[in-house]
Design a protein around this motif. Structure first.
Motif, PDB file in Angstrom:
ATOM      1  N   ALA A  26       0.840  -1.202   0.000  1.00 20.28           N
ATOM      2  CA  ALA A  26       0.000   0.000   0.000  1.00 20.28           C
ATOM      3  C   ALA A  26       0.872   1.248   0.000  1.00 20.28           C
ATOM      4  N   LYS A  27       0.311   2.331  -0.552  1.00 21.47           N
ATOM      5  CA  LYS A  27       0.971   3.629  -0.507  1.00 21.47           C
ATOM      6  C   LYS A  27       0.660   4.280   0.834  1.00 21.47           C
ATOM      7  N   ILE A  28       1.715   4.624   1.557  1.00 21.00           N
ATOM      8  CA  ILE A  28       1.580   5.186   2.902  1.00 21.00           C
ATOM      9  C   ILE A  28       2.048   6.635   2.881  1.00 21.00           C
ATOM     10  N   PRO A  29       1.201   7.580   3.253  1.00 21.05           N
ATOM     11  CA  PRO A  29       1.582   9.004   3.197  1.00 21.05           C
ATOM     12  C   PRO A  29       2.905   9.271   3.914  1.00 21.05           C
ATOM     13  N   GLY A  30       3.811   9.933   3.218  1.00 22.15           N
ATOM     14  CA  GLY A  30       5.097  10.291   3.794  1.00 22.15           C
ATOM     15  C   GLY A  30       6.125   9.194   3.819  1.00 22.15           C
ATOM     16  N   LYS A  31       5.773   7.988   3.394  1.00 19.09           N
ATOM     17  CA  LYS A  31       6.709   6.865   3.472  1.00 19.09           C
ATOM     18  C   LYS A  31       6.816   6.088   2.174  1.00 19.09           C
ATOM     19  N   GLY A  32       6.082   6.478   1.148  1.00 14.73           N
ATOM     20  CA  GLY A  32       6.110   5.697  -0.085  1.00 14.73           C
ATOM     21  C   GLY A  32       5.279   4.442   0.051  1.00 14.73           C
ATOM     22  N   VAL A  33       5.766   3.358  -0.513  1.00 15.38           N
ATOM     23  CA  VAL A  33       5.044   2.085  -0.461  1.00 15.38           C
ATOM     24  C   VAL A  33       5.524   1.276   0.738  1.00 15.38           C
ATOM     25  N   GLY A  34       4.597   0.650   1.440  1.00 14.54           N
ATOM     26  CA  GLY A  34       4.912  -0.229   2.548  1.00 14.54           C
ATOM     27  C   GLY A  34       3.974  -1.413   2.548  1.00 14.54           C
ATOM     28  N   CYS A  35       4.002  -2.191   3.606  1.00  9.01           N
ATOM     29  CA  CYS A  35       3.136  -3.366   3.732  1.00  9.01           C
ATOM     30  C   CYS A  35       2.243  -3.206   4.958  1.00  9.01           C
TER      31      CYS A  35
END
Length: 454
Positions: A26-35
């Protein structure tokens, strides 16, 4: 709020037979893509299994015979097979994204404003990138071409992006056989600084002369789709104990990579792994981010001690194997050297030995410095005031050099900046804060007043 990545990526990983349950990219605001958790997760649940057929590797033997690095070969593979990997590559950072956070792509003016430890890491990284870029430049622009045409600016950007994706997203992989279990317990991504475990006895033939070559850390690299989207977080216990227990665990064997949950997760909660216990200088240069309140953070002091050194002091410290690598740490929870060791930044043993050497001309006999270097305790006949003098000297070094440099950089850059300048401001604020906290903490404990109160 986290939002899903492209459906094309989801389809692509299923075609690669990558198995996953309870987790999504998922795209996480301020962090790019994460899980993030896609449902309730129990400790011990298998989150992702990437089979060996979906792991991107190259042959070390082939690299040795061609006298190129594994890093370069992986980057070149990403460029050559970009169409095949498009759904995966499209989710990764663009070249423009990397320009904003990776110091190796910054201008020299900006890079020179980094703290000294970050500049040292950057110099090593630039050497590797320049070496591999030269190899890329030698390659023909078309298959079977007899001459090498100049590379376009766009082609160079594509290669450098691929190189940095390998640098920031590769995992330790020692090419295990069916009988090998050498990957158990790997906690995160390849660190780039030699700290990850390696298969010490792994040897492979060089195709050029048939000689055996031991696999070094830079030879043991693999790209692992989906798992490479996990972001880093460092717990208070570091890369062992409590710190490791709250992270998802990454392991591998000849069948591929597996990620296992180490605790409960609620739906929508981000799942982290740890890349290792590293300072923010290292994490900024190698990965392009600065985790707040990093319990593994530290500040290198070598540059600031240099003006206090002379030939005799350097020779003494070299004799004691104590020359260089002077550091203060954010926290040393196992230390009894401070009244508040869990929060007060403290100097390492090498730093405290060097401080005694800096006082050696008139206040500390060589025999006493040798005793401290070997035991961590002052000589029985040492001046009772030596500890206070050592702490006062460290406060002077920190406030008059490191803190002053940081404050000048912060004043010059100013407030409200994004991109590289924003990262520089964030890092120097951390460094200045640690420097002041260490100087004030040490002075307060032995003299009754903080260094900044004078």
């Amino acid at each position: 709020m986290a939002t899903d990545v492209s459906s094309e990526f989801d389809t692509w990983i299923r075609e690669k037979n990558i198995q996953f349950s309870g987790v999504r990219a998922a795209k996480i605001p301020g962090k790019g893509v994460g899980c993030v958790a896609d449902g309730y997760i129990e400790p011990g649940d298998t989150l992702i299994h990437v089979p060996s057929t979906a792991i991107l590797t190259v042959s070390p033997s082939d690299c040795f015979s061609r006298n190129i690095s594994v890093h370069h070969a992986l980057a070149q593979t990403l460029v050559d097979r970009a169409k095949e990997f498009k759904p995966w590559l499209d989710v990764m950072p663009s070249y423009e994204d990397l320009e904003g956070c990776m110091p190796v792509l910054w201008t020299e003016e900006l890079a020179q404003r980094l703290p000294c430890a970050a500049r040292a890491y950057l110099a090593k990284q630039r050497t590797k990138l320049d070496r591999d870029t030269q190899e890329f430049m030698k390659l023909p622009t078309r298959r079977n071409a007899e001459t090498t045409a100049p590379r376009s600016e766009q082609a160079l950007k594509e290669y450098k992006r691929a190189w940095l994706l390998v640098n920031t997203r590769s995992f330790y992989w020692d090419y295990p056989t069916s009988a090998s279990t050498s990957g158990a317990g790997v906690t995160g991504k390849r660190d780039g600084n030699g700290e990850k475990p390696r298969r010490k006895n792994a040897r492979t033939k060089s195709g050029r002369n048939g000689k055996m070559k031991t696999l070094e850390r830079d030879d043991c690299m693999a790209l692992c789709p989906f798992i490479d989207f996990f972001n880093h977080e460092e717990g208070a216990g570091g890369d062992s104990g409590a710190g490791r227990e709250i992270k998802a665990a990454v392991s591998f064997n000849h069948m591929g990579f597996v990620v296992t949950a180490n605790r409960h997760y609620e739906k929508g909660e981000e799942i982290h792994v740890t890349y290792g216990s590293y300072s923010n200088d290292f994490l900024l240069v190698e990965y392009g981010f600065l985790p707040p309140n990093n319990p593994a953070d530290s500040i290198a002091l070598d540059e600031y001690f240099s003006s206090y050194m002379n030939t005799d002091r350097e020779e003494l410290l070299r004799e004691l194997d104590m020359l260089g690598n002077y550091t203060i740490y954010t926290s040393q929870p196992n230390s009894t050297d401070s009244k508040d060791s869990s929060t007060s930044p403290l100097p390492c043993h090498r730093t405290q030995t060097a401080l005694r050497a800096l006082l050696s001309d008139v206040q500390v006999p060589r025999e006493h410095i040798r005793t401290y270097a070997q035991t961590g305790e002052d000589h029985p006949d040492a001046d009772p005031e030596i500890e206070r003098r050592v702490r006062r000297l460290l406060g002077d070094v920190l406030v008059e050099t490191l803190v002053k440099e940081g404050e000048m950089v912060l004043k010059d850059i100013g407030e409200g900046k994004d991109g590289p300048e924003g990262l520089l401001v964030q890092r120097w604020r951390e460094v200045v804060g640690m420097g002041r906290a260490c100087a004030d903490g040490w002075c307060r404990e032995k003299t009754g007043r903080g260094r900044s109160e004078e």
